[in-house]
Every structure is written in structure tokens, then in C-alpha cells.
Write a protein that holds these residues in place. Structure first.
Motif, PDB file in Angstrom:
ATOM      1  N   GLU A 110       0.753  -1.125   0.136  1.00  0.00           N
ATOM      2  CA  GLU A 110       0.762  -0.370  -0.022  1.00  0.00           C
ATOM      3  C   GLU A 110       0.563   1.171  -0.275  1.00  0.00           C
ATOM      4  OE1 GLU A 110      -3.393   2.234   2.097  1.00  0.00           O
ATOM      5  OE2 GLU A 110      -2.727   0.337   2.997  1.00  0.00           O
ATOM      6  N   ALA A 111       1.906   1.159   0.760  1.00  0.00           N
ATOM      7  CA  ALA A 111       2.533   2.235   1.330  1.00  0.00           C
ATOM      8  C   ALA A 111       4.172   2.763  -0.734  1.00  0.00           C
ATOM      9  CB  ALA A 111       3.812   2.361   2.008  1.00  0.00           C
ATOM     10  N   ARG A 112       3.487   1.287  -1.009  1.00  0.00           N
ATOM     11  CA  ARG A 112       4.128   1.720  -2.479  1.00  0.00           C
ATOM     12  C   ARG A 112       3.143   2.474  -3.262  1.00  0.00           C
ATOM     13  NH1 ARG A 112       8.811  -0.978  -3.809  1.00  0.00           N
ATOM     14  NH2 ARG A 112       8.501  -1.573  -6.230  1.00  0.00           N
ATOM     15  N   ARG A 113       2.284   2.204  -3.117  1.00  0.00           N
ATOM     16  CA  ARG A 113       1.079   2.998  -4.573  1.00  0.00           C
ATOM     17  C   ARG A 113       0.880   4.149  -3.972  1.00  0.00           C
ATOM     18  NH1 ARG A 113      -1.123  -2.604  -3.823  1.00  0.00           N
ATOM     19  NH2 ARG A 113      -2.816  -1.438  -1.569  1.00  0.00           N
ATOM     20  N   ILE A 114       1.197   4.220  -3.014  1.00  0.00           N
ATOM     21  CA  ILE A 114       0.896   4.937  -2.280  1.00  0.00           C
ATOM     22  C   ILE A 114       2.244   6.425  -3.563  1.00  0.00           C
ATOM     23  CG2 ILE A 114      -0.057   7.241  -0.611  1.00  0.00           C
ATOM     24  CD1 ILE A 114      -0.872   4.848   0.973  1.00  0.00           C
ATOM     25  N   ALA A 115       3.353   5.768  -2.666  1.00  0.00           N
ATOM     26  CA  ALA A 115       3.934   6.766  -3.212  1.00  0.00           C
ATOM     27  C   ALA A 115       4.026   6.768  -4.689  1.00  0.00           C
ATOM     28  CB  ALA A 115       5.673   5.907  -2.675  1.00  0.00           C
ATOM     29  N   ARG A 116       3.955   5.453  -5.441  1.00  0.00           N
ATOM     30  CA  ARG A 116       4.216   5.627  -6.927  1.00  0.00           C
ATOM     31  C   ARG A 116       3.148   6.772  -7.297  1.00  0.00           C
ATOM     32  NH1 ARG A 116       0.843   2.932 -10.726  1.00  0.00           N
ATOM     33  NH2 ARG A 116       2.446   2.860 -12.713  1.00  0.00           N
ATOM     34  N   PHE A 117       2.260   7.258  -7.019  1.00  0.00           N
ATOM     35  CA  PHE A 117       1.330   7.784  -7.677  1.00  0.00           C
ATOM     36  C   PHE A 117       1.880   9.712  -7.220  1.00  0.00           C
ATOM     37  CE2 PHE A 117      -1.959  11.319  -6.038  1.00  0.00           C
ATOM     38  CZ  PHE A 117      -2.679  11.125  -7.380  1.00  0.00           C
ATOM     39  N   GLU A 118       3.191   9.781  -6.121  1.00  0.00           N
ATOM     40  CA  GLU A 118       3.276  10.875  -5.841  1.00  0.00           C
ATOM     41  C   GLU A 118       4.387  11.096  -7.052  1.00  0.00           C
ATOM     42  OE1 GLU A 118       1.613  13.247  -3.646  1.00  0.00           O
ATOM     43  OE2 GLU A 118       0.912  11.956  -3.137  1.00  0.00           O
ATOM     44  N   LEU A 119       5.034   9.880  -7.247  1.00  0.00           N
ATOM     45  CA  LEU A 119       5.909  10.019  -8.062  1.00  0.00           C
ATOM     46  C   LEU A 119       5.235  10.450  -9.305  1.00  0.00           C
ATOM     47  CD1 LEU A 119       8.320   7.789  -7.208  1.00  0.00           C
ATOM     48  CD2 LEU A 119       8.210  10.120  -7.086  1.00  0.00           C
ATOM     49  N   ALA A 120       4.379   9.727 -10.240  1.00  0.00           N
ATOM     50  CA  ALA A 120       3.659  10.449 -10.755  1.00  0.00           C
ATOM     51  C   ALA A 120       3.607  11.410 -10.954  1.00  0.00           C
ATOM     52  CB  ALA A 120       2.425   8.948 -11.407  1.00  0.00           C
ATOM     53  N   ARG A 121       2.750  12.157 -10.128  1.00  0.00           N
ATOM     54  CA  ARG A 121       2.172  13.507  -9.730  1.00  0.00           C
ATOM     55  C   ARG A 121       3.261  14.420 -10.400  1.00  0.00           C
ATOM     56  NH1 ARG A 121      -1.585  16.508  -6.620  1.00  0.00           N
ATOM     57  NH2 ARG A 121      -0.403  18.342  -5.702  1.00  0.00           N
ATOM     58  N   TYR A 122       4.967  13.701  -9.213  1.00  0.00           N
ATOM     59  CA  TYR A 122       5.872  15.094  -9.478  1.00  0.00           C
ATOM     60  C   TYR A 122       6.205  15.075 -10.880  1.00  0.00           C
ATOM     61  CZ  TYR A 122      11.110  16.191  -8.822  1.00  0.00           C
ATOM     62  OH  TYR A 122      11.983  16.573  -8.718  1.00  0.00           O
ATOM     63  N   ALA A 123       5.714  13.782 -11.903  1.00  0.00           N
ATOM     64  CA  ALA A 123       6.356  13.536 -13.074  1.00  0.00           C
ATOM     65  C   ALA A 123       5.567  14.926 -13.955  1.00  0.00           C
ATOM     66  CB  ALA A 123       6.242  11.729 -13.353  1.00  0.00           C
ATOM     67  N   ALA A 124       4.702  14.347 -13.533  1.00  0.00           N
ATOM     68  CA  ALA A 124       3.287  15.121 -14.509  1.00  0.00           C
ATOM     69  C   ALA A 124       3.745  16.346 -14.403  1.00  0.00           C
ATOM     70  CB  ALA A 124       1.623  15.352 -14.124  1.00  0.00           C
ATOM     71  N   HIS A 125       4.344  17.295 -13.830  1.00  0.00           N
ATOM     72  CA  HIS A 125       4.993  18.783 -13.109  1.00  0.00           C
ATOM     73  C   HIS A 125       5.549  19.034 -13.768  1.00  0.00           C
ATOM     74  CE1 HIS A 125       2.167  18.477  -9.155  1.00  0.00           C
ATOM     75  NE2 HIS A 125       1.617  19.449 -10.635  1.00  0.00           N
ATOM     76  N   ALA A 126       7.117  17.707 -14.061  1.00  0.00           N
ATOM     77  CA  ALA A 126       8.067  17.819 -14.246  1.00  0.00           C
ATOM     78  C   ALA A 126       7.764  18.161 -15.844  1.00  0.00           C
ATOM     79  CB  ALA A 126       9.139  16.073 -13.610  1.00  0.00           C
TER      80      ALA A 126
END
Length: 469
Positions: free
Chosen positions: A260-276
């Protein structure tokens, strides 16, 4: 007129037990059979109006005690079981009513125990903050839920992921979007993956921002989203497809073990990637320096929202090509902290972010206005803070707008390099949090400090509601 029926068996049983009566004795006094009283006490028969009047006449019982619902206890129990710690134990409304009705003393004990637990948790958190200020690491306030674990780890580290930044710049160059990133992303999704993008009205997708239908190969976006948020959803979907390997590599580096922690972190990194992807690092840094980090000019230059541009400022930490070390906090009107991030990690020990004097709280009274302050901390350090409200997804006329506020800050030593520095004149004395702050006579103080005993002087009354020695 239909006779009103009241099921109050546990309360009748408590009255009988308090009078030390048998069921036979009480039934005889009420003019009913013992078996019928037994059914009443087990809530299998109602208390009629006639029985209520007899109880009041024979035993001097307050009718409100029998007719009133245990609403207060139920409300407290509902709040307790809403705690994430009890997420897997949530009872139904009927079960809560039974607990409050059949065992009120036990229900009150649960409420007291939960309040003591919350107070102890707050004290441990304060103690951890005090130890951190002295350079001692502690796990007293460690995360207990996957969401807390992810947020805690991301808040403590620099908000910069080099592999994602490099991949995003390469992807942006490949798209060559000119001034239409949204159109370029739609074309790429269709050409490379056969995915068509469609905007749905609110009534067709009332509870979702985005939904991908694998069968029809269509990506649905909600009509509630602003054009900026629609672009971010497109960028996030494309980033997961094009930069999946890079996102996974950064995720592995964070060291989360639970799924679950990995799925949440993956979503946060995808959001980061979208901004980048929406604001490529090199171009954005150059524009930020040129505009002296003016968030409104940056949002106009890159066709993004204030929140997106503010978030991007916290990621400018590339070695050899870094911007000013900004940090960010997002909060709702009730004071719930929704997000913390920083180019060098969020400065929780030095800044805290929970002082009532911070302009992020004042922002709600002045929607869409940019508020700037020079904040002076008890240790003599200072910060430049910029706050503004953010609008959530578009709501229909009948629903209340969801509004939050964002605070962007940096050390006061950088104020001359930031366009907002010229607006910060008088210093605002603040602290990390009321329970850790020892400023005397603070009218904004909401809690006493844990580091000092209360004054409790009957002859003297200070300005603060929590005077201390």
C-alpha cells in the motif's frame, strides 16, 4: 392517531437494577406479565405511552431519560471509529446505538480512553520535536499508517528525483508541444497507445477525476477539473506510460516495503513527473530566476495553476543547477495539513508550520489574494512566506466549494532574490507550534507550552489564555 413506540429495554433494565427489583416485582407494579417485561428489556417489545406514564408515576422516572436517544455518546463513538487506526473495525450506526444505549458507562469509558490516547500521542509528538531540535533522532511519533509513512519520508527528504527530471525533459523534447501540451499529449496517447481522451460531464462521472477504461481504450476526465488540472491528469497518465521504468527506479530508492505504501508513493511520483513534464526543469529554472520567482508570472508562462507552479518551485534542487530552496505547505480551512514538501526537505524543526500567526490562515479571509510576510522565529531566524487560497474542482451551485490554502516559504536571507521580498516590511513574531513556543503574552496562543508550567496566579492575569512561568 398511531401510538408512539419507544424501544428502551436497556434503560428499563438499568432502572430496575438500580432499584434492586426482580422482573416479577416490577411487572406486577406496572400491571404487565414478567414475560412481557422480559421482552421489553430485550428490545423485542416497545414501551408504549401508557407504560411510560406508569413508570413515571410508580418509580418517579424522568421521561426524558427513557425517550431521549444517546445521541451525544453516539456522535463521540462515531468520531472515534472514524480514526484511521480503526479503519478495519468500523461498526454500523445500529451497533453504535446499541453500545451507547445498552452500556453507556462502557461507551463513556471508550470515549475517555480515546481522548487520553490522542493527548498522549500529541505529547509524544511534541517530545519528538523537542528532541529533534536538540539533534536527537526519535521514533516516538513514527508513522502508523502507509499514508503517514509515505508523507513522513517524502517530507524529510529533498523534493527532487533526478531520473524523473531527465526523463521528463527528454519526453517533452520528443513531444515538441509548442504552446499546446494538452493537445500534444492527447495525440501521443492516441498514436502510441491507441488511447482516446474524452471529457465527461459531472453527472456522468460525479465522484472521479479520471478513469481509464481498458476495454474501450478511452481515458475519461471529469468536467469538474480546470483546464490546468485536466492537463496534469493527461501528463500523469502519459508519464506512467513513458517514464514507468524511471518512476519505478526512484520508488525502489525510497525503500518502502508495504504494497500500500508503494502504491501511494508511486502516485506521488507520478504527480511529480506530471509537473516535471508540464514545466521542464531547465526552462522553468531559467524563467524562475528571470522573474525573481514570481509565481503568477510563472503560471502564466507555463499555462499552469498557482498550486502547480508553487509545487514546482520546491523541486529546483538539481546539483550544479539549483534554484532557491523553497518549501511548501498546503492546509484546509479546518487546519488539516494536506501536504508538506521542500527543496531541502520541509523545515519542520525550524519553521514548524503550525503557528496561528502564519498568513496561510489569513488567506481564507482574502480568497485569491497573495499575502506576504516576514516571519521571525524565537531563535532569531526568519522566513519569507507567500500564501494564497486554492480552488478545488468545480462544484455545482448546490454544493460547497472545496477551498484550501498554500504557503510557499524560503529562508529570509534570500528575500532580496525574490520579488515578494520587497513587500515584507515588519516582522511577524511566530513559533513552530503553540506547544513548543515560549513567547509570552501571545494573543494567538491556542495551547500551553509543554516546556513550562502554567502560571496559575490568582493575583495576575496575562494577555494569553495560557499564562506560564
Amino acid at each position: 392517531m398511531a401510538e408512539k413506540k419507544i424501544f428502551a429495554g436497556p434503560r428499563v433494565r438499568r432502572i430496575r437494577a438500580g432499584l434492586d427489583l426482580t422482573q416479577t416485582a416490577m411487572a406486577e407494579a406496572l400491571g404487565i406479565s414478567p414475560s412481557y417485561l422480559n421482552l421489553i428489556e430485550r428490545n423485542q417489545r416497545p414501551l408504549t405511552v401508557q407504560l411510560l406514564l406508569k413508570l413515571a408515576a410508580v418509580y418517579k422516572v424522568d421521561l426524558d431519560e427513557l425517550q431521549g436517544e444517546a445521541a451525544g455518546a453516539v456522535a463521540h463513538l462515531r468520531e472515534i471509529f472514524a480514526d484511521p487506526l480503526l479503519a478495519g473495525e468500523v461498526p454500523g450506526e445500529h451497533e453504535l446505538m446499541e453500545l451507547a444505549d445498552a452500556a453507556p458507562n462502557a461507551a463513556n469509558a471508550v470515549v475517555k480512553l480515546y481522548r487520553a490516547y490522542r493527548e498522549q500521542t500529541a505529547r509524544l509528538s511534541d517530545l519528538a520535536a523537542l528532541l529533534a531540535q536538540e539533534g536527537h533522532e526519535t521514533s516516538l511519533s513514527g508513522a502508523r499508517l502507509p499514508m503517514d509513512e509515505v508523507r513522513g519520508r517524502l517530507e524529510r527528504r529533498a523534493n527532487f528525483f533526478p531520473r524523473i527530471e531527465d526523463a521528463a525533459e527528454a519526453f517533452h523534447a520528443r513531444l515538441a508541444p509548442a504552446d499546446d501540451l494538452s493537445g500534444a499529449l492527447k495525440a501521443w496517447l492516441k498514436a502510441e497507445h491507441g488511447i482516446a481522451v474524452r471529457l465527461l460531464p459531472v453527472e456522468a462521472m460525479p465522484d472521479l477525476r479520471r478513469r481509464y477504461d481498458r476495454h474501450s481504450m478511452r481515458l475519461f476526465l471529469s468536467g469538474r477539473l480546470s483546464p490546468f488540472d485536466q492537463t496534469r491528469e493527461l501528463a500523469q497518465e502519459a508519464a506512467l506510460l513513458f517514464m514507468g521504468t524511471d518512476i519505478l527506479a526512484e520508488l525502489d530508492g525510497l525503500g518502502f516495503e508495504g504494497d500500500e505504501a508503494r502504491r501511494i508513493a508511486r502516485f506521488e511520483l507520478a504527480r511529480y513527473a506530471a509537473h516535471a513534464l508540464m514545466m521542464p526543469y531547465g526552462v522553468f529554472l531559467a524563467a524562475a530566476v528571470r522573474t525573481r520567482y514570481d509565481i503568477d508570472l510563472l503560471r502564466s508562462r507555463f499555462a499552469v495553476s498557482f498550486e502547480q507552479a508553487a509545487n514546482r518551485l520546491t523541486t529546483l534542487a538539481r546539483p550544479g543547477a539549483s534554484g532557491l530552496p523553497f518549501f511548501l505547505m498546503e492546509m484546509d480551512h479546518a487546519g488539516h495539513v494536506l501536504r508538506l514538501a521542500g527543496a531541502e526537505g520541509f523545515p519542520r524543526v525550524r519553521f514548524g508550520g503550525l503557528c496561528p500567526k502564519l498568513n496561510i490562515h489569513s488567506a481564507f479571509a482574502q480568497p485569491s489574494q497573495v499575502l506576504v510576510d516576514r516571519v521571525e522565529m524565537p531563535d532569531g531566524g526568519g522566513f519569507l512566506t507567500i500564501s494564497r487560497t486554492l480552488e478545488g474542482p468545480q462544484m455545482p451551485f448546490s454544493e460547497r466549494v472545496r477551498r484550501s490554502a498554500v504557503l510557499v516559504g524560503c529562508d529570509i536571507v534570500h528575500k532580496d532574490d525574490v520579488v515578494y521580498g520587497q513587500a515584507a516590511v515588519a516582522a511577524v513574531p511566530a513559533g513552530t507550534a503553540c506547544r513548543l513556543c515560549e513567547r509570552r503574552g501571545c494573543l494567538s496562543r491556542a495551547e500551553p507550552p509543554v516546556t513550562r508550567p502554567l502560571g496559575l496566579d490568582e493575583m495576575v492575569s496575562g494577555l494569553s489564555a495560557f499564562d506560564f512561568q
